[in-house]
Write a protein that holds these residues in place. Structure first.
Motif, PDB file in Angstrom:
ATOM      1  N   VAL A 553      -3.159   1.671   2.178  1.00  0.00           N
ATOM      2  CA  VAL A 553      -3.498   2.883   2.412  1.00  0.00           C
ATOM      3  C   VAL A 553      -2.425   3.925   1.887  1.00  0.00           C
ATOM      4  CG1 VAL A 553      -3.789   4.698   4.128  1.00  0.00           C
ATOM      5  CG2 VAL A 553      -4.505   2.260   4.552  1.00  0.00           C
ATOM      6  N   ASP A 554      -2.984   4.733   0.624  1.00  0.00           N
ATOM      7  CA  ASP A 554      -1.973   5.621   0.030  1.00  0.00           C
ATOM      8  C   ASP A 554      -2.426   7.170   0.530  1.00  0.00           C
ATOM      9  OD1 ASP A 554      -0.633   7.056  -1.767  1.00  0.00           O
ATOM     10  OD2 ASP A 554      -2.197   6.698  -3.513  1.00  0.00           O
ATOM     11  N   CYS A 555      -1.193   7.415   1.464  1.00  0.00           N
ATOM     12  CA  CYS A 555      -1.156   8.840   1.846  1.00  0.00           C
ATOM     13  C   CYS A 555      -0.187   9.796   1.066  1.00  0.00           C
ATOM     14  CB  CYS A 555      -0.883   8.793   3.258  1.00  0.00           C
ATOM     15  SG  CYS A 555      -2.222   8.396   4.451  1.00  0.00           S
ATOM     16  N   THR A 556      -0.137   9.543  -0.165  1.00  0.00           N
ATOM     17  CA  THR A 556       0.768  10.330  -1.047  1.00  0.00           C
ATOM     18  C   THR A 556      -0.225  11.171  -2.065  1.00  0.00           C
ATOM     19  OG1 THR A 556       0.824   8.855  -3.058  1.00  0.00           O
ATOM     20  CG2 THR A 556       2.491   8.337  -1.110  1.00  0.00           C
ATOM     21  N   ALA A 557       0.440  11.878  -2.719  1.00  0.00           N
ATOM     22  CA  ALA A 557      -0.377  12.665  -3.606  1.00  0.00           C
ATOM     23  C   ALA A 557       0.152  12.327  -4.972  1.00  0.00           C
ATOM     24  CB  ALA A 557       0.029  14.248  -3.339  1.00  0.00           C
ATOM     25  N   SER A 558       0.699  10.994  -5.083  1.00  0.00           N
ATOM     26  CA  SER A 558       1.549  10.225  -6.302  1.00  0.00           C
ATOM     27  C   SER A 558       0.423   9.806  -7.410  1.00  0.00           C
ATOM     28  CB  SER A 558       2.301   9.332  -5.843  1.00  0.00           C
ATOM     29  OG  SER A 558       2.877   8.641  -6.811  1.00  0.00           O
ATOM     30  N   GLU A 559       0.884  10.323  -8.709  1.00  0.00           N
ATOM     31  CA  GLU A 559       0.158   9.690  -9.930  1.00  0.00           C
ATOM     32  C   GLU A 559       0.404   8.528  -9.833  1.00  0.00           C
ATOM     33  OE1 GLU A 559      -2.081   8.841 -12.881  1.00  0.00           O
ATOM     34  OE2 GLU A 559      -2.155  10.768 -11.915  1.00  0.00           O
ATOM     35  N   GLU A 560       1.850   8.117  -9.750  1.00  0.00           N
ATOM     36  CA  GLU A 560       2.428   6.600  -9.914  1.00  0.00           C
ATOM     37  C   GLU A 560       1.598   5.562  -9.060  1.00  0.00           C
ATOM     38  OE1 GLU A 560       6.729   4.339  -9.886  1.00  0.00           O
ATOM     39  OE2 GLU A 560       6.520   6.282  -9.079  1.00  0.00           O
ATOM     40  N   VAL A 561       1.575   6.222  -7.907  1.00  0.00           N
ATOM     41  CA  VAL A 561       0.889   5.308  -6.967  1.00  0.00           C
ATOM     42  C   VAL A 561      -0.418   4.865  -7.364  1.00  0.00           C
ATOM     43  CG1 VAL A 561       0.124   4.841  -4.614  1.00  0.00           C
ATOM     44  CG2 VAL A 561       2.505   5.770  -5.141  1.00  0.00           C
ATOM     45  N   ALA A 562      -1.275   5.887  -7.622  1.00  0.00           N
ATOM     46  CA  ALA A 562      -2.533   5.979  -8.051  1.00  0.00           C
ATOM     47  C   ALA A 562      -2.838   5.186  -9.454  1.00  0.00           C
ATOM     48  CB  ALA A 562      -3.314   7.331  -8.418  1.00  0.00           C
TER      49      ALA A 562
END
Length: 818
Positions: A553-562
């Motif tokens: 679950v990705d609750c960031t706004a991070s391009e790195e995570v995406a």
């Protein structure tokens, strides 16, 4: 018999029997690790290494201290004499081995017998000192075997007569040495693995006992190895056949030879825990004692190799299977599993890795002529595998069992290398990669023993407003979801931008529902963590944890995570993300993610990318799948800007309304993210792509609500100062709209392959005219909904609704993959 404390427990159990009836015999094993130490004494003595004496002295001291702790002072002198006599004899034997520099199998069996003889004497003396009437008996006087040292075969006809005669002449309780016996020539032999339990079964069967009790350090047979499956359950009853199958495929509580004497006389075997005698344990008996569950247990054998023999000439090779097994038998290779294709073109066998090369050579030599004629291919060897077996009497003639098992494995991305099922239908065995063993065990175990429970193992990155709210919602709904729908959500990994935690350390296999980070106490746990957040480390550990049904679950706004989504899906881990960066990133990456999301057993769910918890993407997909054609999408896709223009009425200034939206948490911490229109552009791009349109973010035309001067402000405070200078411009737009009876709305449109975002003034007849608060609204004009668009409307901003949408997607991963 592991320690002094264990022996005290044993004495208590003997003097306070759990069952009605008299205890006629107590069979004992050596104390913990003693047999291994005695073998080491023999090996060192044979190697002319006099350090064996040091081990011998330490072993003697340990037994003397045990006597001191357990035997009363009056009886200690006799007990010490027993110990002294045995160690004197053991020392003489070791000295002889040292002199001849050799230890034969017969000599090794004789040396090993001392472990049981010592423990039996100590237990007998300890019981006598407490007033219990008993006698020591050396099993060499009771059990007769052949001369196959190390694994001697019992002569049951002779042995039964001797045992009955002995017990008739000795009515007191007999303390019997386990594991050891004697050959017809009078030489000491041993009964092999599980020999003491085997001795108990032999004696019990000869005497026609009501039951044979085996006391160990576990609560009986378990449905799976609790070291690999934490929610393994005790098996209260199972048949002899089930127990034999489970033992063969890795369950170590009881061994097949142990059961045979008792089984032939229909004597039940009761396995109990020495440290919890009040627990019911496991009863092994006739088929009438089979487990009530669909499967009785799931076992596994790790680190296996398979050999694949195939070729078009296998059909014409007469007696191919018989010849193959004969070749392996000559080399004493034990075959764990065999499966043959119905075409008869291939045979697959599983063996221990140490036997793989020998087995390959034996097979190739046996079929040398066929190989020379190209009728049979080269024998292929694969290592790093595990055999998993599902065992149960109720598997017989039960339709759908194999299908259910393969579905459980398939939805968790576990590849099956080979399959086998005997005609008895007592077990289904599969070969999988060893790296997938624990995950496969957990998946199958949950499916068979908790069929109404759907475990969801969550790894969450981002504990800000949405992530923190999501954790609160999970904590609040936990009991309800479990009781009403069978969902058990476990937070296994958690990270913010600084730290990360996992619910347990490396090498720990998860399983029980008690595992997981407490969603009510996560903040304190994360704060206390000493692990710095490194994205690569977090993802690597998530992939290595052997759990089924994992959800990232990705609750960031991070391009790195995406950018990591494709690799995560490739590892068969589902993704739920309010982060829009992946679905609105480059078309190349979007397609790559989509391809991996089509694999069995994984989902990529991003409903909250467009309208918080509103069913916008799912509605669009339903239209598409049902054959409708989307002609136009018109939408207000920013809850924060919806709020801004709903509040921008009367005498309120534009900058004042934006500040209020920021305080309420409707906007990003930096409102430029919303005012630039880029966030809305990403959302309309995502919807356009859902229709099948090939489009990049740069293709979306965007009217920004901030001037270049405001956009370049160095801080949020400075931004608001510059916005105040632009209030007049927005006031003029508002006045022009109001004079015409219109209202301002920030609208995204997709039509005829083009997308744009702009501030528009809409009339009262427009569906967007009467929006309120932070509502989002989408109008789908399709061939079916042509004259009147299909409308989806509701709150489009705020932590509660967005977290609720993420929560729904998490639950949907389990529901959709069942």
């Amino acid at each position: 018999m592991g320690s002094v404390e264990s022996l005290r427990k044993v004495i208590s159990i003997i003097n306070n029997p759990q069952q009605d009836g008299r205890i006629v015999a107590v069979v004992v094993s050596a104390m913990n690790s003693v047999t291994d130490q005695i073998i080491e004494i023999g090996k060192r003595a044979a190697a002319k290494d006099d350090s064996y004496k040091k081990i011998l002295r330490a072993l003697e001291e340990r037994h003397v201290k045990t006597v001191q702790a357990l035997v009363g002072r009056r009886e200690q002198e006799t007990a010490f004499q027993h110990i002294e006599v045995l160690f004197d004899a053991l020392e003489r034997v070791a000295r002889g081995v040292f002199l001849v520099r050799e230890i034969s199998p017969g000599a090794l069996d004789y040396i090993m017998s001392y472990g049981e003889r010592l423990s039996a004497h100590i237990l007998c003396d300890a019981l006598r000192s407490r007033g219990t009437k008993c006698e020591y008996v050396n099993a060499r006087t009771l059990i007769t075997t052949d001369s196959n040292f190390g694994h001697a075969a019992v002569d049951f006809k002779t042995t039964d007569k001797i045992i009955r005669k002995h017990f008739k002449a000795h009515p007191k309780m007999q303390i019997v040495t386990g594991f050891i016996a004697t050959s017809p020539e009078g030489k000491t032999t041993t009964l092999g693995r599980g020999g003491s339990d085997y001795t108990a079964s032999i004696v019990g069967a000869a005497l026609g006992a009501r039951a044979v009790e085996i006391w160990t350090d576990v609560p009986g047979v378990m449905t799976a190895d609790p070291r690999k499956v934490k929610d393994a359950l005790p098996v209260r009853k199972l048949s002899y056949s089930e127990a034999a199958e489970m033992s063969y495929f890795g369950a170590k509580v009881i061994h097949p030879p142990t059961m045979r004497p008792a089984e032939l006389r229909h004597i039940p075997i009761l396995i109990k825990n020495t440290f919890a005698p009040e627990e019911p344990g496991t009863v092994i008996g006739s088929s009438g004692l089979q487990s009530e569950a669909l499967a009785t247990g799931i076992t596994s054998i790790s680190d296996m190799a398979i050999l694949e023999v195939e070729g078009g000439g296998m059909v014409s090779a007469r007696g191919a299977v018989g010849r193959l097994f004969s070749a392996l038998a000559r080399e004493k290779v034990n075959v764990v599993l065999i499966t043959q294709a119905s075409s008869q073109n291939s045979i697959t066998i599983a063996v221990a890795p140490k036997d793989a090369d020998c087995a390959k050579l034996a097979i190739e030599e046996e079929f040398a002529l066929e190989r020379a004629a190209n009728l049979i291919d080269k024998v292929e060897v694969r290592t790093g595998l595990s055999v998993i077996a599902v065992v149960g009497e109720r598997l017989r003639r039960q339709p759908g069992i194999a299908g259910s098992m393969f579905q459980m494995l398939g939805k968790n991305g576990i590849n099956v290398v080979a399959i086998a099922q005997g005609s008895s239908e007592l077990n289904i065995s599969v070969v999988v990669e060893q790296k997938d063993e624990a995950k496969a065990l957990n998946a199958i175990h949950t499916g068979f023993f908790f069929p109404n429970t759907k475990y969801i193992n969550v790894f969450l990155i981002g504990t800000g407003l949405i992530g923190g709210t999501l954790l609160s919602q999970i904590a609040k709904q936990d009991e309800f979801l479990k009781d009403e729908y069978g969902y058990v959500i476990r937070i296994i990994g958690l990270a913010d931008q600084d730290k990360m935690i996992f619910s347990s350390g490396d090498g720990i296999v998860f399983g029980g529902e008690a595992d997981g980070i407490d969603p009510e106490n996560w903040r304190a746990l994360l704060t206390a963590s000493k692990s710095r957040m490194k994205l690569h480390d977090f993802l690597d550990k998530m992939k290595r944890i052997d759990l089924p049904d994992k959800v990232f679950v990705d609750c960031t706004a991070s391009e790195e995570v995406a950018a990591t989504y494709a690799d995560i899906l490739k590892a068969r881990i589902s993704i739920v993300a309010p982060n829009k960066k992946a679905a609105s990133g480059s078309m190349k990456r979007y397609r790559k993610i989509g391809e991996f999301a089509k694999m069995p057993g994984v989902k990529f769910l991003y409903e909250t990318n467009v309208g918080a918890a509103l069913p916008i993407i799912s509605t669009l997909n339903d239209l598409f799948l049902s054959g409708d054609e989307v002609l136009k999408i018109e939408a207000v896709l920013s809850g924060s800007l919806s709020y801004v223009f709903n509040e921008f009425t009367g005498k309120r200034r534009f900058s004042e309304v934006v500040r209020k939206a920021c305080i309420k948490g409707y906007t990003e911490p930096d409102p430029r993210e919303d005012l630039s229109g880029k966030d809305v552009a990403r959302k309309i791009l995502i919807l356009a792509r859902e229709t099948g349109e090939v489009m990049e973010l740069s293709d979306v035309k965007v009217e920004s609500l901030v001037s270049s001067r405001a956009r370049n402000a160095k801080s949020v405070g400075e931004l608001f100062k510059r916005l105040e200078r632009e209030d007049a411009r927005f006031e003029k737009k508002k006045q022009l709209a109001q004079e015409k009876g219109l209202r301002l709305r920030y609208i995204a449109t997709f039509e005829k392959g083009k997308a744009n975002v702009s501030l528009q003034a809409v009339p009262p007849s427009h569906p967007f005219y009467n929006l309120s608060d932070n509502d989002n609204i989408v109008a789908f004009t399709t061939k079916r909904y042509n004259s009147t668009p299909l409308i989806v409307q509701g709150p489009g901003a705020g932590a509660d609704v967005t977290a609720a949408g993420v929560f729904a997607d998490i639950l949907r991963t389990a529901r959709d993959l069942v």
